[in-house]
Design a protein around this motif. Structure first.
Motif, short mmCIF file in Angstrom:
data_model
loop_
_atom_site.label_atom_id
_atom_site.label_comp_id
_atom_site.label_asym_id
_atom_site.label_seq_id
_atom_site.Cartn_x
_atom_site.Cartn_y
_atom_site.Cartn_z
N LEU A 309 -32.17 -69.81 -30.41
CA LEU A 309 -32.99 -69.89 -31.69
C LEU A 309 -34.28 -70.69 -31.36
N GLU A 310 -35.51 -69.90 -31.39
CA GLU A 310 -36.79 -70.16 -30.99
C GLU A 310 -37.36 -71.40 -31.71
N ILE A 311 -36.97 -72.62 -31.80
CA ILE A 311 -37.63 -73.58 -32.66
C ILE A 311 -38.87 -73.79 -32.88
N VAL A 312 -39.45 -73.86 -33.85
CA VAL A 312 -40.88 -74.14 -33.94
C VAL A 312 -41.05 -75.61 -34.75
N ALA A 313 -40.18 -76.09 -35.47
CA ALA A 313 -40.59 -77.31 -36.21
C ALA A 313 -39.19 -77.92 -36.56
N ILE A 314 -39.32 -79.19 -36.63
CA ILE A 314 -37.89 -80.12 -36.92
C ILE A 314 -38.59 -81.01 -37.84
N ASP A 315 -37.73 -81.17 -39.01
CA ASP A 315 -38.17 -82.06 -40.16
C ASP A 315 -39.78 -82.10 -40.47
N GLU A 502 -38.87 -86.28 -29.95
CA GLU A 502 -39.05 -85.44 -31.27
C GLU A 502 -39.36 -86.35 -32.22
N TYR A 503 -40.34 -85.85 -33.32
CA TYR A 503 -40.83 -86.45 -34.44
C TYR A 503 -39.84 -86.24 -35.56
N ARG A 504 -39.23 -87.10 -36.33
CA ARG A 504 -38.26 -86.65 -37.22
C ARG A 504 -38.35 -87.65 -38.55
#
Length: 563
Positions: A309-315, A502-504
C-alpha cells in the motif's frame, strides 16, 4: 463482547420504538419517490457516493436527516440530498466555505421522559474574537432540550472553529422538525486530504453512525504536494458497521457486521463487494473507517500474498509534508491499522489477469479480553478486466507548487509549554455484578474520573499559540482510540519509545494486559492555529464515548491564564 452502558441500551430501545411507530417511515416518504437510506445487495459492484464540488469558494448543500428500519430490524439513519442521493462526498479547497442546510426529518420523540436539559447551567466564556468576529460562548446552539431524535454535524478532522453554526458539538442540538444552517470556514492552510462528517450528539452518536449517517469530505489539492497521485483514477471507500442480525452468541461471531459503501459484508457468508479495475492499473484509494466501534487492519492480498500500500496521506495530512520537505513522501506498508474515524489514502496497483483472488480485507484485531471481536474478513474482491470502467473521478494534474507554509510546520522542533498525562479507564456501575453496565472515563492524571456531561467544566485549559506534550495511557483491558476535535497532533512515542512522527487526529492505544506498565502514546498537541473556545477529546469507539469517555478542553486567546 462489548458491554453497553444502561443509558445507551435504553437510548437504542427508544430509537427503535420511534422509527417503528406506524406511519413513521411512510411519513418520511410522502414528499417524494426517493428510497430513504438505500442499501445495496451483498456482492454488488462498488457504487461511489455522489460528488459535490465547491464553486467560486463556496459549496452549498441541503440535507434531510432521515431514518427507517431495514429487513433485519436495524435502525438506519442517513443524510439525504434534495436529488435523492445519500451521504454525498463534499469536495472543497483550502479557504472555502461550506454551507449546509440540515433539516431533522425524524419523527418527534415519543419518550419525553428521556429528554435531558443538556444545556442548563452550561458554563460560558467572556466575549472574544475569532477570525475577526466577536463571539460569545452561549449556553446553547439550536435546540434547548436533547431528545432521542436530536442530531447535529461534526466535520471530523477539519481544523475549523468550534463555534455555533460551524464545528461545535457540545451545545448544538437539531431536534425533530427543526432546520439548522451550518457555515463552515476551512482555513487557507487546511491540509489536502480525506475528512468526514457524522452526527455527534452525546449518548446517541453510536446509534446514528452505526445507522449509516456519515459521508466523506475531500479537501482538494493533494496532487500538488505528492505528485505520485496526479491524474490517477480515484475511489472513495467508506467502511461502516452495524448490529449483526439476531445477535448470535458464538465465539466466531463479530461484534459488528461491516459494509463498504453501503454494500453489506454479512456474517457468516462475508460476501465481499466487487471493485472493478483494469489489469495492472494504478488507482488512488481514499479509505475512511466510518465504523462506530470496529477497528480495521487493512490489507490487500493477491492469491494470499500481501501487497504494498503506497500511503500518501493519513488522517487528511499528506505524509512527509510537514517535516520541512518541499513535498510529500510516499510510504510503503503491507497493512495499516485504521482506528474508528481514522483515514488512510494510498496508491494500489491492480493485479494482473493471472491472479485468481484479489482481496481487500481487514485482518484480525486483538482488542483485549474486554474488547470486541474484530475478526479477519474480506471487504471487497478486486475483479480485473480490460473492459472495466474507470472510476468516475480522477485526481487532477499538478497545478501549483507545494504551499510555502504548511499548517503544522515546525511542530516537531517546537518547545512544549506543558506536559500532561491522561488515561483511559473503565469501572462497572456495580462492582459486585459482572453483568452491570460499564462506565467509561478519560481522565487527566490526578483528577477524579468523571463521566462526560455537557455541563462539566473544562478538564483542561490552555492558550492559543501553545504546544503541549500529552501522554495517553490505557488502563483498561480493551483497546481505546484517542481523538481530539479542531486540531491534529504529532505522534512522538509508543510505550516510551520514539517513533517516526506522523500527524494525526486519531490514534489507537492498545489494551492493558492486567499487569506491568500501561500501554501509552506520547503526542505533541498543536494549539498554534486560530481556533479558540471549548471543544472535546474522547475515545472514538462511540459506544465508549456515549458511555462517558469524553471531556472538554478550553483554548483561551493568547494572554489568558491557563491551568
Amino acid at each position: 463482547m462489548k458491554r453497553k452502558s444502561l443509558f445507551v441500551s435504553v437510548a437504542l430501545l427508544c430509537l427503535a420504538a420511534i422509527v417503528s411507530v406506524p406511519g413513521a417511515y411512510a411519513a418520511g416518504s410522502e414528499t417524494s419517490n426517493r428510497t430513504i437510506c438505500p442499501r445495496y445487495p451483498a456482492g454488488s459492484s462498488l457504487v461511489e457516493p455522489k460528488d459535490l464540488f465547491s464553486s467560486h469558494g463556496i459549496l452549498q448543500v441541503s440535507f434531510t436527516y432521515e431514518t427507517r428500519v431495514d429487513q433485519y430490524g436495524n435502525v438506519l439513519y442517513c443524510f439525504m440530498s434534495e436529488d435523492g442521493s445519500q451521504s454525498p462526498t463534499l469536495h472543497v479547497r483550502p479557504g472555502d466555505e461550506l454551507l449546509v442546510k440540515l433539516k431533522n426529518a425524524l419523527p418527534p420523540s415519543t419518550t419525553p421522559s428521556y429528554q435531558k436539559h443538556a444545556m442548563a447551567g452550561m458554563s460560558t466564556l467572556p466575549e472574544f474574537s475569532i477570525s475577526g468576529q466577536s463571539h460569545e460562548a452561549s449556553p446553547n446552539c439550536g435546540g434547548m432540550v436533547m431528545t432521542d431524535t436530536s442530531t447535529n454535524l461534526h466535520y471530523h478532522g477539519t481544523n475549523t472553529p468550534p463555534i455555533c453554526h460551524q464545528d461545535e458539538v457540545i451545545k448544538t442540538l437539531i431536534n425533530a422538525g427543526e432546520t439548522f444552517q451550518y457555515d463552515v470556514h476551512f482555513p487557507l492552510d487546511e491540509p489536502p486530504g480525506l475528512y468526514w462528517y457524522h452526527p455527534h450528539v452525546h449518548g446517541i452518536s453510536e446509534a446514528a453512525v452505526q445507522g449509516g449517517a456519515s459521508g466523506a469530505i475531500i479537501v482538494e489539492g493533494i496532487e500538488n504536494i505528492n505528485h505520485d497521485v496526479a491524474a490517477l483514477p480515484e475511489r472513495t471507500l467508506i467502511v461502516r458497521d452495524n448490529l449483526v442480525p439476531g445477535a448470535p452468541n458464538a465465539d466466531d461471531v463479530p461484534a459488528w457486521d461491516l459494509s463498504l459503501n453501503y454494500i453489506p459484508v454479512v456474517y457468516p457468508e462475508y460476501q465481499p463487494a466487487v471493485i472493478p479495475a483494469k489489469p495492472m492499473q494504478k488507482q488512488f484509494w481514499r479509505v475512511v473507517n466510518a465504523a462506530a466501534d470496529t477497528i480495521l487492519d487493512l490489507q490487500v492480498q493477491y492469491d494470499g500474498v500481501a501487497q504494498d500500500l503506497e500511503i500518501v496521506a493519513i488522517d487528511g495530512v499528506p505524509t512527509g509534508s510537514q517535516d520541512g520537505r518541499s513535498g510529500g513522501r510516499t510510504l510503503s506498508r503491507k497493512h495499516f491499522l485504521l482506528a474508528p474515524a481514522a483515514r488512510v489514502e494510498f496508491i494500489l496497483r491492480a493485479p494482473p489477469k493471472s491472479v485468481k483472488n484479489a482481496t481487500l480485507l481487514t485482518l484480525n484485531v486483538d482488542t483485549g479480553p474486554d474488547g470486541d471481536n474484530d475478526p479477519q474478513r474480506p471487504l471487497a474482491a478486486i475483479k480485473v478486466s480490460d473492459a472495466a470502467k474507470n472510476p468516475s473521478l480522477a485526481v487532477g494534474a499538478v497545478s501549483a507548487p507545494p504551499p510555502l507554509h504548511m499548517r503544522f510546520q515546525g511542530l516537531s522542533e517546537a518547545k512544549p509549554v506543558k506536559q500532561r498525562k491522561l488515561y483511559f479507564s473503565e469501572v462497572l456501575t456495580d462492582p459486585t455484578d459482572p453483568n452491570s453496565p460499564t462506565n467509561f472515563f478519560i481522565t487527566v492524571d490526578g483528577a477524579t474520573p468523571t463521566l462526560f456531561d455537557p455541563d462539566n467544566p473544562p478538564a483542561i485549559i490552555t492558550t492559543q499559540g501553545s504546544v503541549e506534550d500529552w501522554t495517553i495511557e490505557n488502563r483498561a483491558l480493551e483497546n481505546h482510540e484517542f481523538h481530539i476535535h479542531q486540531i491534529h497532533f504529532l505522534v512522538l512515542e509508543r510505550d516510551g519509545k520514539p517513533v517516526e512522527g506522523e500527524y494525526r487526529d486519531m490514534i489507537n492505544v492498545p489494551f492493558w494486559s492486567g499487569s506491568g506498565s500501561y500501554p501509552s502514546v506520547k503526542l505533541r498537541m498543536d494549539f498554534r492555529g486560530p481556533d479558540i473556545g471549548d471543544f472535546v477529546y474522547h475515545c472514538h469507539i462511540l459506544g465508549h464515548e456515549d458511555s462517558g469517555m469524553m471531556a472538554i478542553i478550553r483554548v483561551l486567546p493568547q494572554g489568558r491564564p491557563t491551568q
